[in-house]
Scaffold this motif. Structure first.
Motif, PDB file in Angstrom:
ATOM      1  N   VAL A 280       0.847  -1.182   0.000  1.00 13.59           N
ATOM      2  CA  VAL A 280       0.000   0.000   0.000  1.00 13.59           C
ATOM      3  C   VAL A 280       0.886   1.238   0.000  1.00 13.59           C
ATOM      4  CG1 VAL A 280      -1.734   1.290   1.315  1.00 13.59           C
ATOM      5  CG2 VAL A 280      -1.775  -1.210   1.287  1.00 13.59           C
ATOM      6  N   GLY A 281       0.527   2.240  -0.823  1.00 18.86           N
ATOM      7  CA  GLY A 281       1.256   3.499  -0.838  1.00 18.86           C
ATOM      8  C   GLY A 281       0.326   4.677  -0.721  1.00 18.86           C
ATOM      9  N   ILE A 282       0.679   5.609   0.168  1.00 15.83           N
ATOM     10  CA  ILE A 282      -0.106   6.842   0.299  1.00 15.83           C
ATOM     11  C   ILE A 282       0.879   7.995   0.423  1.00 15.83           C
ATOM     12  CG2 ILE A 282      -1.907   8.062   1.566  1.00 15.83           C
ATOM     13  CD1 ILE A 282      -2.314   5.149   2.939  1.00 15.83           C
ATOM     14  N   PHE A 340      -7.736   9.057   4.179  1.00 15.70           N
ATOM     15  CA  PHE A 340      -7.334   9.423   2.807  1.00 15.70           C
ATOM     16  C   PHE A 340      -8.456   9.043   1.854  1.00 15.70           C
ATOM     17  CE2 PHE A 340      -5.586   5.342   4.033  1.00 15.70           C
ATOM     18  CZ  PHE A 340      -6.101   4.493   3.051  1.00 15.70           C
ATOM     19  N   ALA A 341      -8.406   9.618   0.664  1.00 12.73           N
ATOM     20  CA  ALA A 341      -9.411   9.292  -0.345  1.00 12.73           C
ATOM     21  C   ALA A 341      -8.930   8.099  -1.155  1.00 12.73           C
ATOM     22  CB  ALA A 341      -9.626  10.494  -1.256  1.00 12.73           C
ATOM     23  N   GLU A 342      -9.837   7.248  -1.545  1.00  8.73           N
ATOM     24  CA  GLU A 342      -9.425   6.041  -2.265  1.00  8.73           C
ATOM     25  C   GLU A 342      -8.766   6.379  -3.599  1.00  8.73           C
ATOM     26  OE1 GLU A 342     -11.812   2.634  -1.831  1.00  8.73           O
ATOM     27  OE2 GLU A 342     -11.380   1.842  -3.818  1.00  8.73           O
ATOM     28  N   THR A 358      -3.003   3.330  -9.277  1.00  6.03           N
ATOM     29  CA  THR A 358      -2.331   4.587  -8.956  1.00  6.03           C
ATOM     30  C   THR A 358      -3.408   5.646  -8.811  1.00  6.03           C
ATOM     31  OG1 THR A 358      -2.027   5.042 -11.297  1.00  6.03           O
ATOM     32  CG2 THR A 358      -0.209   3.966 -10.136  1.00  6.03           C
ATOM     33  N   LYS A 359      -2.958   6.900  -8.709  1.00 11.27           N
ATOM     34  CA  LYS A 359      -3.931   7.972  -8.492  1.00 11.27           C
ATOM     35  C   LYS A 359      -4.950   8.002  -9.613  1.00 11.27           C
ATOM     36  CE  LYS A 359      -1.709  11.351  -5.610  1.00 11.27           C
ATOM     37  NZ  LYS A 359      -1.988  12.706  -5.119  1.00 11.27           N
ATOM     38  N   THR A 360      -6.209   8.100  -9.230  1.00 12.48           N
ATOM     39  CA  THR A 360      -7.252   8.277 -10.238  1.00 12.48           C
ATOM     40  C   THR A 360      -7.912   9.619  -9.979  1.00 12.48           C
ATOM     41  OG1 THR A 360      -8.643   6.969  -8.765  1.00 12.48           O
ATOM     42  CG2 THR A 360      -7.728   5.852 -10.677  1.00 12.48           C
TER      43      THR A 360
END
Lengths: 377, 339
Positions: A280-282, A340-342, A358-360
């Motif tokens: 998992v990465g944030i 955080f937002a998904e 990845t970021k959407t």
């Protein structure tokens, strides 16, 4: 001006016994007039690749083409490239005038008056016209840097190559020179390959960024592409400052359970279907303090940046970094929770480290236009 | 209160004293344990200055002094006598000297044709030998510095080895090699059809023989120094030159030579001094002959001093030699280090 095509480049060092592979299976097309930045940790093969393009290293296999012409077996002096070295490599016994004029004295049949006037133009462009009679050792780091640039641009080469040219300058001068280099490159429009280990520099300067690790190309893309859509965990971890928070989570249906009480329920279960574990990465900037967040964290240090605070903490034995508002200063030792937002969540395969998600969101932005406006401002 | 009481009791105890001494010695790195005598460091470094004074300073000064005198013979006179009660300390005069002022110099410069001969011979050897050796030394150093050469260590050792051989031993070998009738060199030359060369029988060739001998012995020494100099030139300078469009010769001309300048200067100056002092080779190989065609300045000094016992005159030649070598060196350093 030239476009450069690198095909299946491989470079090894050492003979028969122990071979060290510096670059392997490297394919890249550098566009005409592009400012391309090679970035990666030390030993990743970025400098070797640059030296192969320059012709200072023989390639083990593969081809390098300038404008469709194969230059793989050509010597550096036949390739019409100019290079700025990390330590500038100015000729210590020559004055600034002679250093800058040296390539013209060698490679053209211009008279010394013509060379002198070219040197004059170049030094005026770089703002060092009053240093012409000085020797390199009398110059400051920044001045030497400009002389090295002058020697590179005087020949009007097809390609500029720069090997960590800013790494010997102090922080302030570095950011000034960064801007100047970009302006210069845009003015001259010469295809430029630039090597750095500093991802901030890479993000700030490159039209496109080439991320390398262990001699293998990881990703080529604009700054926002490598930031938002890294191809694997390495790129995600290397790009972005402070760097992304990464840890392993156990998958149970649509729920991710991690160390230190991390728990998150995915809206889209299909992302992790059929997997036991994921990485998992944030990003620190995507974490928000929350009453009942999914990421608990024991605060160790809060650094004040003025406009924001960097919060460093521990989730079990995992280091967590978050960027929070400057008014909020949780005391050390206290436990806070982040949400955080998904759409900001990154997921990577636990074995191959390939990106699963990845970021959407916000994908409508035209990155090219974005980078252009960014680099002009 | 209680604490101070405990402390003072502790301080007065012998164990505490011993302990604190140990701590102090340890802190001062044991230097506190060694008695300090003022001026002791000078005693330690004095052997050098004493030996330097006796064997270098005094002879040099005495040579200069002697050049204004004629040595007449051994003297039994007492130069200085100090009476201290029953003890008498007397310094004998040793040499019986006769003051002649600048006579020696006048004779040397204007009238001594054999000295002029030796000056010519030495200059000839210098003018042929030093450029030959510097160019050869630089060439071998460049070759050994090249990336494609294997077994560099072996070649380096082989080329540098002659410098470790004894002067007389190698001179004797050269005497045999260049012998006109039975020498190996002439044998080989005849075999390849060049024909014999009167190496030691002709003045010009005898000097060339000396040049070859000296070059053989000192080439490796100078090559090692030049090689070390070459290896200090930063590789990026060559790469920058390559990128700037320089070919091999231009890299040598614009990077190697200017960067090597101080090392080259050292090699040239030290070789010049060495050649002007050449003695063993002509002494053993040619004996100064044929008909003084190879007599060198130092050999002439030797002959004057120890064969004819003209110590004063030999000293004057020595002084002239010092002046000559100094002038040469100053010119070379001036010219070589101009920026």
């Amino acid at each position: 001006m030239a476009k450069i095509d690198i095909t299946n480049l491989r470079k090894t060092f050492g003979d028969d016994g122990e071979q060290i592979v510096a670059v392997d299976d490297f394919n890249l097309n550098i566009r005409d007039g592009e400012f391309l930045v090679f970035v990666g940790p030390s030993g990743c093969g970025k400098t070797t690749t640059l030296r192969c393009i320059a012709g200072l290293e023989d390639v083990t296999s593969g081809t390098i083409e300038f404008n469709g012409t194969d230059v793989t077996d050509k010597r550096a002096r036949e390739r019409d490239v100019a290079m700025v070295f990390q330590n500038y490599a100015l000729y210590p016994h020559m004055t600034v005038r002679k250093n800058i004029g040296f390539p013209l004295r060698l490679s053209t049949k211009q008279t010394s008056e013509e060379i002198d006037s070219r040197v004059q133009n170049v030094t005026e462009l770089l703002g060092i016209e009053d240093l012409l009679e000085k020797k390199p050792k009398e110059l400051s780091g920044g001045q030497q840097q400009r002389v090295a640039l002058g020697r590179a641009i005087i020949r009007d080469p097809e390609v500029f190559l720069m090997d960590e040219p800013l790494s010997n300058l102090d922080a302030k001068l570095r950011s000034t020179m960064r801007t100047e280099l970009q302006e210069l490159q845009q003015e001259l429009g010469v295809t430029t390959a630039y090597v750095t280990h500093d991802q901030t520099e890479a993000m700030a300067m490159g039209d496109r960024i080439v991320v390398l690790n262990g001699g293998v190309l990881q990703q080529v893309g604009t700054a926002s592409e490598v930031y938002r859509s890294p191809t694997n965990e390495f790129v995600a971890g290397f790009i972005g400052s402070p760097s992304i928070n990464l840890f392993t989570a156990v998958v149970d249906g649509n729920t991710l359970t991690g160390p230190g009480g991390f728990s998150y329920t995915l809206e889209d279960e299909s992302l992790v279907a059929g997997r036991d574990h994921v990485r998992v990465g944030i990003r620190p900037e995507d974490l928000t303090l929350s009453e009942s967040g999914s990421l608990p964290c024991e605060v160790t240090v809060v650094e004040q940046m003025g406009n924001e605070n960097f919060l460093y903490g521990k989730m079990d034995d995992i280091d967590i970094t978050a960027r929070i508002e400057s008014e909020i200063r949780p005391s050390e030792g206290s436990v806070v929770e982040f949400g955080f937002a998904e759409e900001d969540l990154y997921l990577f395969d636990a074995e191959t480290t390939e990106a699963l998600k990845t970021k959407t969101g916000e994908t409508d932005i035209d990155y090219d236009q974005y980078t252009q406006t960014k680099s002009v401002s | 209160m209680v604490l101070t009481a405990i402390q003072s009791t502790l301080r007065s105890s012998t164990t505490y004293q011993q302990l604190s001494d140990r701590v102090r010695y340890a802190r001062q790195d044991l230097s506190g344990a060694v008695p300090s005598i003022p001026g002791l460091p000078y005693l330690y470094i004095s052997p050098f200055f004493i030996l330097f004074g006796i064997f270098l300073m005094f002879p040099a000064a005495y040579t200069f002094y002697l050049s204004f005198f004629d040595y007449v013979g051994v003297s039994n006179n007492i130069l200085l006598s100090i009476q201290m009660g029953p003890v008498v300390i007397s310094i004998p005069e040793i040499a019986n000297l006769e003051f002649v002022g600048l006579n020696h110099y006048e004779r040397l410069i204007f009238r001594d044709s054999l000295f002029h001969r030796s000056l010519f011979n030495t200059s000839f050897i210098f003018l042929v030998q030093v450029p030959t050796m510097v160019i050869l030394g630089l060439a071998t150093a460049l070759v050994l510095d090249a990336k494609f050469i294997r077994a560099k260590g072996l070649f380096r050792t082989l080329i540098a080895l002659p410098v470790a051989t004894g002067l007389v031993a190698y001179s004797t070998i050269f005497l045999l090699l260049f012998n006109g009738e039975v020498g190996l060199v002439n044998y080989v030359l005849e075999q390849v059809g060049v024909g014999a060369i009167p190496w030691l029988g002709d003045g010009f060739w005898a000097r060339i023989t000396l040049v070859i001998a000296v070059t053989w012995r000192w080439l490796g020494y100078n090559m090692i120094i030049l090689l070390a100099g070459l290896q200090t030139i930063p590789e990026p300078l060559y790469e920058a030159a390559e990128i700037d469009g320089a070919n091999r010769w231009q890299k040598f001309r614009y990077v190697t030579l200017p960067q090597l300048r101080p090392v080259l200067l050292f090699v040239i100056v030290s070789s010049t001094i060495g050649t002007f002092q050449i003695f063993a080779e002509p002494y053993v190989i040619t004996g100064g002959g044929p008909s003084n065609a190879t007599i060198t300045i130092v050999q002439y000094i030797y002959n004057q001093a120890f064969l004819q016992l003209n110590l004063g005159y030999a000293s004057a030649v020595s002084v002239i030699l010092v002046v000559l070598v100094s002038i040469m060196s100053i010119i070379q350093i001036r010219y070589g280090s101009e920026e």
